[in-house]
Design an enzyme around this catalytic site. Sequence first.
Site, PDB file in Angstrom:
ATOM      1  N   GLY A   1      61.623  16.342   5.769  1.00 28.08           N
ATOM      2  CA  GLY A   1      62.590  16.040   4.720  1.00 28.08           C
ATOM      3  C   GLY A   1      61.883  15.685   3.433  1.00 28.08           C
TER       4      GLY A   1
ATOM      5  N   CYS B   1      65.575  14.815   9.593  1.00 24.62           N
ATOM      6  CA  CYS B   1      64.883  13.771   8.848  1.00 24.62           C
ATOM      7  C   CYS B   1      63.694  13.326   9.674  1.00 24.62           C
ATOM      8  CB  CYS B   1      65.793  12.562   8.635  1.00 24.62           C
ATOM      9  SG  CYS B   1      67.260  12.921   7.660  1.00 24.62           S
TER      10      CYS B   1
ATOM     11  N   TYR C   1      60.865  25.790  14.614  1.00 25.54           N
ATOM     12  CA  TYR C   1      60.638  25.654  13.174  1.00 25.54           C
ATOM     13  C   TYR C   1      60.255  24.253  12.697  1.00 25.54           C
ATOM     14  CZ  TYR C   1      61.623  25.517   8.160  1.00 25.54           C
ATOM     15  OH  TYR C   1      61.516  25.324   6.822  1.00 25.54           O
TER      16      TYR C   1
ATOM     17  N   ASN D   1      67.965   9.819  12.247  1.00 25.12           N
ATOM     18  CA  ASN D   1      67.741  11.265  12.221  1.00 25.12           C
ATOM     19  C   ASN D   1      68.795  11.912  13.095  1.00 25.12           C
ATOM     20  OD1 ASN D   1      66.698  13.870  12.141  1.00 25.12           O
ATOM     21  ND2 ASN D   1      65.214  13.488  13.751  1.00 25.12           N
ATOM     22  N   GLY D   2      69.557  12.838  12.534  1.00 25.81           N
ATOM     23  CA  GLY D   2      70.593  13.523  13.304  1.00 25.81           C
ATOM     24  C   GLY D   2      71.852  13.669  12.490  1.00 25.81           C
TER      25      GLY D   2
END
Length: 468
Positions: A28, A2, A258, A100-101
């Site tokens: 996201g 995210c 990426y 985020n995670g």
Amino acid sequence: MCGIAGIYSHKSVAPELYECIVHLQHRGQDAAGMMTYDERMHKHKGTGLANEVFTEKNLQLLLGNIGISHNRYPTYGGFSHGEVQPVWTSVPYGIAIAHNGQITNYNELVEEVTQTEKRYLNTTSDTEVLLHILAKELDKNGIPKTSEEFFNHLCDAVSTIFTKVKGAYSVTGLIVGKGLIVFRDPRGIRPLVKGERENNGKTEYIFTSENTMFYSLGYKPKGNVLPGELIYVDNDGKLFSKRLVKEDFNPCIFEYVYFARPDAVLNDVGVYRSRLRMGQNLAESWKKKYSDVVPDIVIPAPSTANTSALAFAHEIGVRYSEGLYKNPFVGRTFIMPGQEERKRSVKHKLVPQETEIRDKKVLIVDDSIVRGNTSREIVRMVRDFGAKEVYFVSACPPVQHPCYYGVDMPTSDELIAGKQQEEDIKKYLGVDVLMYQEIDDLVEAVTRRGDHHIENLCMACLNGDYVV
Ligand code: SF4
């Protein structure tokens, strides 16, 4: 994966938080949300891209000079409006967080929150569990009178989180009447960078997953939120920080492969430079292993692989070509939620350029091969357009193991290298040569420049060595 942001400013914060999630959109695309605070919380969130969720009108209603925002990419939880972040609770104070995670001991923590603490969960999101644990810990210590006292309460609460909550979590949060909080898990798996700006002699702070919007918003990069660090900016702009625990620093290597935008600097490593080095290292391997195989052109699977392909082509002395045109208005395939959507979107997204491909020996560079479907589709398209031979080179070693830290590759069965040997993958993709980056070469590409503090990158999806 995210995108998160948190800003303490001396002016209305909503337009800048919106710009943050536009810059973090690649992290996201499912949903976006924002909460701001000026004596009470203001929120707006919805499914879709940031520019679909937010309008000039609803941004005007998000009042206040402190706020957080979030781009959602689902790894845990369902897919409903309730899962869209930020999430919040009204007791104590009124707390909102963006995360985020991914939390790995979710079930155990749900048990604690619902059975022991008798708190009700609205969603199956791990973020909501994290919120309730923070709320419970902050509720323990009475009412602080000063910011210093409140920071001490926060230190106790977040220390407990660091002990109890396993997995990856970078967090920005708002606390009514108190200010902005930010923390990052003890291993620093997911990124979180910080910046500062002066405004009429007052300092303003920004914390985000990547620093790509700092320049346009006028913030100066000030490094990273450290692993295990808590930062608190009170309502008057006074900043408190403390590294509560010190463990091995294990940032995610896949951010460099990426996820992150090439212009981001994460953990003091420039993503663009690391990708150039990935291409250089790949070229060295190619020259050693396939000195007799000389392609006519090198084309990237756009666009994450562009940088590595450029360096690769340069190093082997072969023309770099944009042989696949990418429609920029179609989202990233890897973060499409379903397999069918991923397959469909490859053809919508990429169009081969026949003049660059027909009757040529084409070498395709991709950032990674995860499920294998996208790579196979690309090879098929290049063959359809008349390539004489097709070679495929991956800037990332075989992805063999699931990620439990926030990237959507949950079972080995879904990963082509988790169930097939290289020779079988080569046949499945339909290529004449397949070559992967070596793990050591990838690590070297990320860590070659010594001015960072990375101890051991998380590479669990590559080597099965889970850091938490
Ligand atoms: Fe990143 Fe892979 Fe580690 Fe997940 S397992 S955090 S994708 S390196």
